[in-house]
Design a protein around this motif. Structure first.
Motif, PDB file in Angstrom:
ATOM      1  N   GLY A  51      10.036  63.880 -13.509  1.00  0.00           N
ATOM      2  CA  GLY A  51      11.326  63.874 -14.174  1.00  0.00           C
ATOM      3  C   GLY A  51      11.215  64.302 -15.621  1.00  0.00           C
ATOM      4  O   GLY A  51      10.151  64.729 -16.080  1.00  0.00           O
ATOM      5  N   ILE A  52      12.295  64.130 -16.361  1.00  0.00           N
ATOM      6  CA  ILE A  52      12.272  64.449 -17.788  1.00  0.00           C
ATOM      7  C   ILE A  52      11.639  63.301 -18.564  1.00  0.00           C
ATOM      8  O   ILE A  52      10.772  63.512 -19.402  1.00  0.00           O
ATOM      9  N   VAL A  53      12.062  62.068 -18.280  1.00  0.00           N
ATOM     10  CA  VAL A  53      11.485  60.871 -18.901  1.00  0.00           C
ATOM     11  C   VAL A  53      11.001  59.953 -17.786  1.00  0.00           C
ATOM     12  O   VAL A  53      11.762  59.601 -16.893  1.00  0.00           O
ATOM     13  N   ASN A  54       9.725  59.575 -17.845  1.00  0.00           N
ATOM     14  CA  ASN A  54       9.116  58.694 -16.850  1.00  0.00           C
ATOM     15  C   ASN A  54       8.517  57.488 -17.554  1.00  0.00           C
ATOM     16  O   ASN A  54       7.845  57.630 -18.582  1.00  0.00           O
ATOM     17  N   PHE A  55       8.743  56.290 -16.978  1.00  0.00           N
ATOM     18  CA  PHE A  55       8.215  55.058 -17.564  1.00  0.00           C
ATOM     19  C   PHE A  55       7.629  54.192 -16.458  1.00  0.00           C
ATOM     20  O   PHE A  55       8.263  53.986 -15.428  1.00  0.00           O
ATOM     21  N   ALA A  56       6.428  53.682 -16.678  1.00  0.00           N
ATOM     22  CA  ALA A  56       5.798  52.735 -15.744  1.00  0.00           C
ATOM     23  C   ALA A  56       4.996  51.735 -16.562  1.00  0.00           C
ATOM     24  O   ALA A  56       4.137  52.121 -17.356  1.00  0.00           O
ATOM     25  N   ASP A  57       5.288  50.437 -16.391  1.00  0.00           N
ATOM     26  CA  ASP A  57       4.540  49.402 -17.107  1.00  0.00           C
ATOM     27  C   ASP A  57       3.067  49.434 -16.740  1.00  0.00           C
ATOM     28  O   ASP A  57       2.199  49.304 -17.588  1.00  0.00           O
ATOM     29  N   ASP A  58       2.792  49.580 -15.449  1.00  0.00           N
ATOM     30  CA  ASP A  58       1.420  49.569 -14.956  1.00  0.00           C
ATOM     31  C   ASP A  58       1.288  50.680 -13.910  1.00  0.00           C
ATOM     32  O   ASP A  58       2.102  50.777 -13.009  1.00  0.00           O
ATOM     33  N   ALA A  59       0.290  51.513 -14.069  1.00  0.00           N
ATOM     34  CA  ALA A  59       0.100  52.622 -13.131  1.00  0.00           C
ATOM     35  C   ALA A  59      -1.382  52.750 -12.817  1.00  0.00           C
ATOM     36  O   ALA A  59      -2.089  53.560 -13.386  1.00  0.00           O
ATOM     37  N   ASP A  60      -1.849  51.913 -11.901  1.00  0.00           N
ATOM     38  CA  ASP A  60      -3.282  51.915 -11.584  1.00  0.00           C
ATOM     39  C   ASP A  60      -3.707  53.193 -10.871  1.00  0.00           C
ATOM     40  O   ASP A  60      -4.812  53.667 -11.051  1.00  0.00           O
ATOM     41  N   ARG A  61      -2.839  53.773 -10.082  1.00  0.00           N
ATOM     42  CA  ARG A  61      -3.120  55.042  -9.397  1.00  0.00           C
ATOM     43  C   ARG A  61      -1.903  55.932  -9.466  1.00  0.00           C
ATOM     44  O   ARG A  61      -1.495  56.520  -8.484  1.00  0.00           O
ATOM     45  N   GLY A  62      -1.314  56.031 -10.656  1.00  0.00           N
ATOM     46  CA  GLY A  62      -0.073  56.782 -10.787  1.00  0.00           C
ATOM     47  C   GLY A  62      -0.214  58.051 -11.600  1.00  0.00           C
ATOM     48  O   GLY A  62      -1.080  58.159 -12.465  1.00  0.00           O
ATOM     49  N   VAL A  63       0.672  58.987 -11.301  1.00  0.00           N
ATOM     50  CA  VAL A  63       0.736  60.255 -12.026  1.00  0.00           C
ATOM     51  C   VAL A  63       2.184  60.467 -12.448  1.00  0.00           C
ATOM     52  O   VAL A  63       3.099  60.302 -11.648  1.00  0.00           O
ATOM     53  N   GLN A  64       2.369  60.820 -13.714  1.00  0.00           N
ATOM     54  CA  GLN A  64       3.680  61.156 -14.232  1.00  0.00           C
ATOM     55  C   GLN A  64       3.687  62.610 -14.677  1.00  0.00           C
ATOM     56  O   GLN A  64       2.765  63.049 -15.354  1.00  0.00           O
TER      57      GLN A  64
END
Length: 93
Positions: free
Chosen positions: A58-71
Motif C-alpha cells: 500500500g501507500i502507508v503500511n503499519f505493523a506493531d510486530d512483524a516477525d516474518r512480514g514484508v511491507q
C-alpha cells in the motif's frame, strides 16, 4: 465495508474498509485494511496490523510486530523492527 469480530479465513473485498478483530488468514483488499493478526496479504492505501506474518502492499503500511512480514509502499512502519521506518520496502525478521 466488511467487519469480522473474530477470525476470518478467505478474501475480504471492499471499496472503503476491511476490519478483522482476530486473525486474518488470507487477504484483504480495500482503501483501508485493519486486523489484529495478519497471515497473508493486506492491499490498500493504508494497512494496519498488530502482528504481521505476510505482506502489506500500500501507500502507508503499519505493523506493531512483524516477525516474518514484508511491507511494500511509500511509508512502511514497524516500530519493533531493526529498521522501524523505511521507504519502498521494510522486512521484519
Amino acid at each position: 465495508l466488511n467487519r469480522c469480530d473474530g477470525n476470518y479465513t478467505g478474501l475480504q473485498l471492499a471499496g472503503i474498509y476491511n476490519e478483522v478483530d482476530g486473525m486474518l488468514s488470507g487477504g484483504a483488499l480495500a482503501a483501508m485494511n485493519q486486523a489484529k493478526f495478519v497471515q497473508g496479504l493486506q492491499m490498500g492505501i493504508f494497512n494496519n496490523a498488530r502482528t504481521l506474518s505476510g505482506m502489506q502492499l500500500g501507500i502507508v503500511n503499519f505493523a506493531d510486530d512483524a516477525d516474518r512480514g514484508v511491507q511494500v509502499g511509500i511509508v512502511n512502519v514497524m516500530p519493533n523492527a531493526k529498521i522501524p521506518v523505511s521507504v519502498i520496502v521494510n522486512i521484519g525478521f
